[in-house]
Enzyme design. Structure first.
Site, PDB file in Angstrom:
ATOM      1  CG  ASP A   1      14.105 -48.287  53.896  1.00 45.79           C
ATOM      2  OD1 ASP A   1      15.103 -48.895  54.311  1.00 45.79           O
ATOM      3  OD2 ASP A   1      13.073 -48.853  53.472  1.00 45.79           O
ATOM      4  CG  LEU A   2      16.446 -47.982  48.168  1.00 43.67           C
ATOM      5  CD1 LEU A   2      17.270 -48.855  47.237  1.00 43.67           C
ATOM      6  CD2 LEU A   2      16.209 -46.607  47.562  1.00 43.67           C
TER       7      LEU A   2
ATOM      8  CG  ASP B   1      16.739 -51.054  51.602  1.00 46.66           C
ATOM      9  OD1 ASP B   1      17.002 -51.136  52.820  1.00 46.66           O
ATOM     10  OD2 ASP B   1      15.603 -51.254  51.134  1.00 46.66           O
TER      11      ASP B   1
END
Length: 402
Positions: A274-275, A317
């Site tokens: 996960d960004l 994301d």
């Protein structure tokens, strides 16, 4: 031999064979010097497609009466001249005339035929078949007659697939028959009007070209449909923004591995990415810039993986990597470290600005038999822990037994 064809046709039949048969029918235009020879050639072609030992053709004359230019039957050895000699009353109540009135495909069994005879709707000349098919011959809204195929062996001799194929072929036979009649008329006129020879040959060539063009269009349409099917299947399993596989593909892959784990040893490692700080990029630079970041991140992750590793965009994301090899924790840590490093490098936007985002990773692996949902949930839990501990790092779910 024909019995063998009947048993195997439905298994072996494909669009290529149907197109080849249609092409052969068109080719008959150049090899047949009479209507009988033309229909004999067509009969031989149909026998390559399905069981067609019993085949005959009935056509309308200009005065509305019926003529039988071709007749072949293994049970009733009827001379076509005898059929021509039948009175109008006898023909009017025959099964053939009854079917012609509908101008549609007819498919009757013995039981149905006997019921119609009992009801006085028709008389049957000759032996009652087990299955009787009639296909209308129509070209440019001109109803020319029909061709009949029948079987004395079984009531299910011709399946729905074969009936559909024969109906398709009937259109080509109709056009070819019309072209043949035109060709014969032109040849006859040519004997009287030699000065028009060039023009007559052009017309024959044009009619033949129309038929060949129709076959080419049919083949093209088949190709387009196959390509469309492949594209739809690809789009159903891939993310349109990044080109990566999607959630549906991920669960199909994990469920396959889960089934294998029930039969033997399978090692599966899930890296749930996960960004970090991606939302400010969307807020400050717009969603288009956010899309550029996601596309670049997808390329960078792929660059750190092997060609057979699974990488999918789960949504937003979030990305998931599936490694199905026995890997030590130290090796997994190296992989995570490389991914975090490559993702954290600055990303160039279209306006020249540079942005950066980090990456948190949750890692989980199976311990024997597992389920896709449970293993992914463990990786998600590890990702949550990674975020809680400060982001931009990897956290391993140590107690995965799923």
């Amino acid at each position: 031999m024909n019995e063998f064809l009947s048993e195997t046709t439905e298994e072996a039949l494909d669009s290529g064979e149907v197109i080849d048969s249609m092409t052969d029918i068109v080719a008959c235009l150049n090899t047949s010097d009479s209507i009988q020879r033309f229909l004999l050639d067509i009969h031989c072609i149909l026998q390559k497609v399905t069981y067609a030992d019993n085949f005959y053709v009935v056509l309308y004359r200009e005065d509305g009466s019926l003529t039988f230019p071709y007749f072949h039957d293994v049970k009733d050895d009827i001379d076509p001249e005898d059929l021509e000699a039948l009175s109008l009353d006898e023909i009017a109540h025959s099964l053939t005339a009854y079917a012609l009135q509908s101008q549609n495909v007819c498919n009757y069994t013995t039981e149905q035929l006997n019921e119609m005879v009992a009801e006085g709707r028709l008389n049957i000349i000759g032996t009652v078949p087990k299955q009787w098919l009639c296909f209308p011959l129509v070209n440019r809204n001109n109803f020319m007659g029909a061709f009949i195929i029948q079987s004395y062996r079984r009531e299910d001799e011709y399946s729905g697939v074969i009936v559909d194929v024969l109906f398709t072929i009937s259109h080509v036979i109709s056009s070819a028959l019309d072209a043949f009649n035109n060709q014969q008329a032109l040849v006859e006129a040519n004997t009287v009007l030699q000065n028009y020879q060039g023009e007559l040959e052009i017309k024959v060539a044009e009619r033949t070209q129309e038929l060949e063009s129709s076959l080419a269009e049919l083949q093209k349409e088949i190709g387009i449909r196959e390509a469309l099917q492949q594209r739809l299947e690809h789009e159903a399993l891939h993310d349109t923004l990044t080109g990566l596989t999607n959630r549906k593909f991920l669960f199909r892959e994990l469920n396959n591995l889960a089934e294998r784990s029930k039969r033997g040893s399978v090692t599966v490692h899930i890296l749930y990415l996960d960004l970090d700080d991606f939302k400010p990029i969307n807020d400050n630079y717009g969603h288009h810039s956010g899309d550029i970041v996601l596309q670049e991140v997808a390329k960078r992750i792929q660059g750190e993986l092997r060609v057979y590793d699974v990488l999918c965009r789960l949504g937003g994301d979030e990305f998931v990597v599936v490694l199905s090899d026995p890997l030590e924790k130290s090796v997994l840590m190296q992989i995570c470290s490389r991914l975090i490093t490559c993702i954290s490098s600055p990303i160039q936007l279209e306006g020249g600005q540079q942005v950066q985002c980090g990456c948190s990773i949750g890692v989980a692996n199976n311990n024997g038999v597992f389920s896709a949902e449970a293993l992914l949930k463990c990786a998600d839990s590890a990702l949550y822990s990674s975020k809680e501990l400060g982001k931009n790092q990897a956290y391993f779910y140590e107690q995965a037994s799923v």
